[in-house]
Scaffold this active site. Structure first.
Site, PDB file in Angstrom:
ATOM      1  N   SER A  34       0.777  12.484 -26.569  1.00 41.37           N
ATOM      2  CA  SER A  34       1.545  11.439 -27.233  1.00 41.37           C
ATOM      3  C   SER A  34       0.788  10.748 -28.366  1.00 41.37           C
ATOM      4  CB  SER A  34       1.991  10.383 -26.213  1.00 41.37           C
ATOM      5  OG  SER A  34       0.874   9.846 -25.527  1.00 41.37           O
ATOM      6  N   ASP A 342       2.408  -0.472 -26.358  1.00 44.03           N
ATOM      7  CA  ASP A 342       3.308  -0.483 -25.197  1.00 44.03           C
ATOM      8  C   ASP A 342       2.594  -0.362 -23.855  1.00 44.03           C
ATOM      9  OD1 ASP A 342       2.479   2.138 -25.199  1.00 44.03           O
ATOM     10  OD2 ASP A 342       4.476   3.013 -25.439  1.00 44.03           O
ATOM     11  N   HIS A 345      -0.138   3.196 -25.402  1.00 46.73           N
ATOM     12  CA  HIS A 345      -0.262   3.659 -26.782  1.00 46.73           C
ATOM     13  C   HIS A 345      -0.594   2.504 -27.718  1.00 46.73           C
ATOM     14  CE1 HIS A 345       2.642   6.348 -24.641  1.00 46.73           C
ATOM     15  NE2 HIS A 345       1.764   7.241 -25.065  1.00 46.73           N
TER      16      HIS A 345
END
Length: 387
Positions: A34, A342, A345
């Site tokens: 990610s 978040d 991240h």
């Protein structure tokens, strides 16, 4: 006339097989999770289940793109800043080339990174009682890439020509091998035994890419995961962990990340001795990011580096039951003043900061700019650098 995704991918990458070399690199090819995914998981999820992941909804993407793109941030990622700095368009995700991007001018790379991806195959984790949602491990991503090569390049010479002039980003990868296990309740000591296997998987992929003809590869280390709002929340109030007084981060988890990084660096040094003709660049994500954790105010993160901008309240604005984009979640008004986006991240501002420390600063070995002295570093997100 309708065309298949294979057609578009062949068109995009075939341009690079015979592209005239301008500057140092003709393309960027990316693998990872990610931290590098620019939309693959979003599209894979919709294709397989019809349901988009949580990061496919606002406020993800709000700062730069003004809409969710499948990136796990409010804006651009490190790979985006790399592309911009080298004068290239943003690198499209593998799953999007047939529908999302105009093929004009996009013969400059493809991104195979998938959010949630692991370095090790799911079977490794399942044997240890850990469920992995994403079947897009590093080996799978490499398989996609090799399949692409067999479709577009007519000979080994074509493949070597493509890879010789490509910048290969091999990660960040491996973090989810640890995240999935730790979030499943495995102890830090137990998960530490995974590290040699994870590093071996990264080195195996590196060797395959070198054998195919890659000449410049960037391999990132782990971030200081003990500073993550996710783990600070998971271990909040626990007597099992100790904290670094200078940062407020969890000491054991940061030592874990440093162990991974040291083992990875040792293996990279071995590969450099075997392949002195290859540029093997270690990207020190840990120490690049640690600057901000030690002195967030000095780098513009006036709301600190530990608390998430978007999340479900609590001491670090993170709640596993109320993820960012949930109707009950809160999102900060000034994400550029936060390092964490978040929980797990980072914000666009944080990714820009890490990018500049790595690719325009001293946190790569060898220094990236020394490999490409003719590259012109352009204006990136309002911040400029010298040539």
């Amino acid at each position: 006339m309708a065309y298949s995704s294979t057609f578009y991918l062949v068109l995009i990458l075939s341009l690079t097989c015979n592209l005239f070399v301008y500057g140092c690199y003709t393309s960027i090819i990316s693998f990872g999770d990610s931290l590098a995914d620019t939309g693959n998981m979003k599209l894979l999820s919709i294709k397989s289940t019809g349901v988009a992941p949580r990061f496919a909804f606002p406020p993800y993407g709000e700062t730069y793109f003004h809409k969710p793109t499948g990136r796990c941030s409010n804006g651009r990622l490190i790979i985006d800043f790399i592309a911009e700095s080298l004068g290239m368009p943003l690198i499209p995700p593998f799953e999007a080339v047939s529908t999302t991007f105009d093929v004009t001018g996009l013969g400059q790379g493809v991104n195979y990174a998938v959010a949630g991806a692991t370095a090790l195959d799911p079977s490794f984790h399942e044997a240890r009682g850990v469920y992995v949602k994403t079947n897009a491990s590093l080996g799978v991503q490499l398989g996609w890439f090799k399949q692409s090569l067999s479709s577009i390049c007519h000979s080994h010479l074509d493949i070597k020509r493509l890879l010789r002039h490509s910048l290969i980003l091999l990660g960040e990868i491996g973090g989810n091998d640890y995240n999935h296990a730790l979030e499943s309740g495995k102890s830090i000591d137990e998960v530490e035994t995974y590290v040699p296997f994870v590093v071996k998987a990264i080195i195996s992929a590196l060797n395959e890419l070198i054998d195919l003809g890659a000449k410049t590869l960037v391999i990132p280390g782990n971030l200081p995961i003990g500073c993550s709002a996710t783990y600070l929340t998971i271990f909040y109030g626990s007597n099992e962990v100790q904290y670094d007084n200078a940062t407020g981060c969890i000491t054991q988890l940061n030592n874990f990340a440093k162990y991974h990084n040291e083992l990875l660096k040792t293996e990279l040094n071995n590969i450099r001795e075997i392949h002195p003709e290859v540029n093997i660049v270690y990207a020190d994500y840990y120490n690049a990011a640690m600057q901000a954790f030690l002195s967030p105010q000095n780098y513009g993160f006036t709301n600190g580096a530990l608390k998430a901008c978007c999340g479900g309240e609590g001491p670090f604005n993170y709640n596993s039951s109320i993820a960012c984009s949930d109707p009950l979640a809160t999102s900060c008004a000034e994400p550029d003043a936060y390092f964490n986006w978040d929980g797990l991240h980072l914000t666009e501002a944080a990714y820009r900061f890490v990018f500049k420390s790595l690719f325009e600063g001293p946190y790569t070995t060898p220094q990236f700019r020394s490999l490409c002295p003719t590259s012109r570093f352009l204006f990136v997100g309002g911040l400029s650098s010298s040539i």
